[in-house]
Write a protein that holds these residues in place. Structure first.
Motif, PDB file in Angstrom:
ATOM      1  N   CYS A  69       0.664  -1.159  -0.192  1.00 41.23           N
ATOM      2  CA  CYS A  69       0.217  -0.337  -0.020  1.00 41.23           C
ATOM      3  C   CYS A  69       0.302   1.430  -0.187  1.00 41.23           C
ATOM      4  O   CYS A  69       1.876   1.192   0.957  1.00 41.23           O
ATOM      5  N   ASP A  70       0.209   2.269  -0.405  1.00 43.34           N
ATOM      6  CA  ASP A  70       0.975   3.539  -0.734  1.00 43.34           C
ATOM      7  C   ASP A  70       0.584   4.825  -0.310  1.00 43.34           C
ATOM      8  O   ASP A  70       0.779   6.018  -0.782  1.00 43.34           O
ATOM      9  N   GLY A  71      -0.979   4.443  -0.237  1.00 48.67           N
ATOM     10  CA  GLY A  71      -1.783   5.133   0.177  1.00 48.67           C
ATOM     11  C   GLY A  71      -2.633   6.033  -0.366  1.00 48.67           C
ATOM     12  O   GLY A  71      -2.975   6.629  -0.550  1.00 48.67           O
ATOM     13  N   SER A  72      -2.722   5.612  -1.662  1.00 52.86           N
ATOM     14  CA  SER A  72      -3.423   6.060  -2.985  1.00 52.86           C
ATOM     15  C   SER A  72      -4.696   6.381  -2.432  1.00 52.86           C
ATOM     16  O   SER A  72      -5.824   7.162  -3.309  1.00 52.86           O
ATOM     17  N   HIS A  73      -5.438   5.376  -2.361  1.00 52.23           N
ATOM     18  CA  HIS A  73      -6.803   5.614  -2.247  1.00 52.23           C
ATOM     19  C   HIS A  73      -7.186   6.056  -0.477  1.00 52.23           C
ATOM     20  O   HIS A  73      -8.238   6.960  -0.136  1.00 52.23           O
ATOM     21  N   SER A  74      -6.131   7.150   0.156  1.00 55.07           N
ATOM     22  CA  SER A  74      -6.628   8.408   0.342  1.00 55.07           C
ATOM     23  C   SER A  74      -5.676   9.360   0.262  1.00 55.07           C
ATOM     24  O   SER A  74      -4.929   9.466  -0.068  1.00 55.07           O
ATOM     25  N   PRO A  75      -6.258  10.618   1.117  1.00 60.58           N
ATOM     26  CA  PRO A  75      -5.133  11.991   1.178  1.00 60.58           C
ATOM     27  C   PRO A  75      -3.640  11.526   1.761  1.00 60.58           C
ATOM     28  O   PRO A  75      -3.840  10.822   2.053  1.00 60.58           O
ATOM     29  N   PRO A  76      -3.016  12.974   1.176  1.00 57.84           N
ATOM     30  CA  PRO A  76      -1.652  12.360   1.331  1.00 57.84           C
ATOM     31  C   PRO A  76      -1.690  12.386   3.111  1.00 57.84           C
ATOM     32  O   PRO A  76      -2.511  13.438   3.744  1.00 57.84           O
ATOM     33  N   ALA A  77      -0.458  11.577   3.800  1.00 62.07           N
ATOM     34  CA  ALA A  77      -0.423  11.518   5.266  1.00 62.07           C
ATOM     35  C   ALA A  77       0.989  12.412   5.473  1.00 62.07           C
ATOM     36  O   ALA A  77       1.307  11.602   4.983  1.00 62.07           O
ATOM     37  N   SER A  78       0.978  13.111   6.985  1.00 58.19           N
ATOM     38  CA  SER A  78       1.930  13.366   7.046  1.00 58.19           C
ATOM     39  C   SER A  78       3.609  13.430   7.196  1.00 58.19           C
ATOM     40  O   SER A  78       4.537  12.689   6.816  1.00 58.19           O
ATOM     41  N   GLY A  79       2.847  11.947   7.507  1.00 54.89           N
ATOM     42  CA  GLY A  79       3.962  11.565   8.697  1.00 54.89           C
ATOM     43  C   GLY A  79       3.696   9.400   8.631  1.00 54.89           C
ATOM     44  O   GLY A  79       2.456   9.292   8.628  1.00 54.89           O
ATOM     45  N   LEU A  80       4.520   8.210   9.371  1.00 56.65           N
ATOM     46  CA  LEU A  80       4.776   7.381   9.945  1.00 56.65           C
ATOM     47  C   LEU A  80       3.293   7.296  10.183  1.00 56.65           C
ATOM     48  O   LEU A  80       2.412   6.425  10.249  1.00 56.65           O
ATOM     49  N   ALA A  81       3.362   8.468  11.776  1.00 61.60           N
ATOM     50  CA  ALA A  81       2.742   7.667  12.191  1.00 61.60           C
ATOM     51  C   ALA A  81       0.704   8.342  12.272  1.00 61.60           C
ATOM     52  O   ALA A  81       0.034   7.288  12.304  1.00 61.60           O
ATOM     53  N   ASP A  82       0.819   9.473  11.232  1.00 60.10           N
ATOM     54  CA  ASP A  82      -0.785   9.402  10.587  1.00 60.10           C
ATOM     55  C   ASP A  82      -1.023   8.267   9.430  1.00 60.10           C
ATOM     56  O   ASP A  82      -2.314   8.103   9.292  1.00 60.10           O
ATOM     57  N   ARG A  83       0.310   7.692   8.736  1.00 58.52           N
ATOM     58  CA  ARG A  83      -0.154   6.458   7.472  1.00 58.52           C
ATOM     59  C   ARG A  83      -0.897   5.573   8.663  1.00 58.52           C
ATOM     60  O   ARG A  83      -2.036   4.563   7.957  1.00 58.52           O
ATOM     61  N   TRP A  84       0.153   4.924   9.647  1.00 61.59           N
ATOM     62  CA  TRP A  84      -0.826   4.025  10.412  1.00 61.59           C
ATOM     63  C   TRP A  84      -1.784   4.372  11.261  1.00 61.59           C
ATOM     64  O   TRP A  84      -3.174   3.635  11.338  1.00 61.59           O
ATOM     65  N   ARG A  85      -2.489   5.760  11.423  1.00 60.61           N
ATOM     66  CA  ARG A  85      -3.611   5.595  12.028  1.00 60.61           C
ATOM     67  C   ARG A  85      -4.545   5.788  11.177  1.00 60.61           C
ATOM     68  O   ARG A  85      -5.598   5.644  11.568  1.00 60.61           O
ATOM     69  N   ARG A  86      -4.730   6.653  10.064  1.00 59.55           N
ATOM     70  CA  ARG A  86      -5.268   6.222   8.840  1.00 59.55           C
ATOM     71  C   ARG A  86      -6.136   4.989   8.287  1.00 59.55           C
ATOM     72  O   ARG A  86      -6.823   4.388   8.887  1.00 59.55           O
ATOM     73  N   PHE A  87      -5.077   3.344   9.518  1.00 60.52           N
ATOM     74  CA  PHE A  87      -5.597   2.074   9.047  1.00 60.52           C
ATOM     75  C   PHE A  87      -5.819   1.964  10.325  1.00 60.52           C
ATOM     76  O   PHE A  87      -7.153   0.578  10.230  1.00 60.52           O
ATOM     77  N   PHE A  88      -5.576   1.837  11.257  1.00 54.71           N
ATOM     78  CA  PHE A  88      -5.856   0.925  12.557  1.00 54.71           C
ATOM     79  C   PHE A  88      -5.842   2.493  13.250  1.00 54.71           C
ATOM     80  O   PHE A  88      -6.703   1.693  14.626  1.00 54.71           O
ATOM     81  N   GLY A  89      -6.179   3.477  13.171  1.00 55.72           N
ATOM     82  CA  GLY A  89      -6.394   4.478  14.642  1.00 55.72           C
ATOM     83  C   GLY A  89      -8.012   4.850  14.804  1.00 55.72           C
ATOM     84  O   GLY A  89      -9.043   4.086  13.835  1.00 55.72           O
ATOM     85  N   ALA A  90      -8.508   5.747  15.304  1.00 56.86           N
ATOM     86  CA  ALA A  90     -10.182   6.142  15.168  1.00 56.86           C
ATOM     87  C   ALA A  90     -10.297   6.954  13.745  1.00 56.86           C
ATOM     88  O   ALA A  90      -9.315   7.433  13.201  1.00 56.86           O
ATOM     89  N   ARG A  91     -11.815   7.276  13.462  1.00 58.41           N
ATOM     90  CA  ARG A  91     -12.193   7.616  12.114  1.00 58.41           C
ATOM     91  C   ARG A  91     -13.105   8.421  12.251  1.00 58.41           C
ATOM     92  O   ARG A  91     -13.738   8.012  13.260  1.00 58.41           O
TER      93      ARG A  91
END
Length: 58
Positions: A36-58
């Motif tokens: 996954c390169d995150g193409s399905h979602s808007p850009p995330a600024s850092g690794l923590a934001d990318r992980w939050r996108r998949f596993f965190g609260a929405r």
């Protein structure tokens, strides 16, 4: 040796040099399949934001 008890002279301990986590793409929009390169979602600024996108609260 794999079957050697801990007190064996040939006891082997494996320690990875680094830990790496990979996300697999399930939407097929990634330019780097099968990862996954995150193409399905808007850009995330850092690794923590990318992980939050998949596993965190929405």
């Amino acid at each position: 040796m794999p079957d050697c008890p801990p007190d064996c002279a040939q006891f082997l301990i494996l320690q990875p040099e680094r830990e790496q986590r990979l996300l697999l793409c399930r939407c097929s929009r990634s330019a780097n399949l099968p990862y996954c390169d995150g193409s399905h979602s808007p850009p995330a600024s850092g690794l923590a934001d990318r992980w939050r996108r998949f596993f965190g609260a929405r």
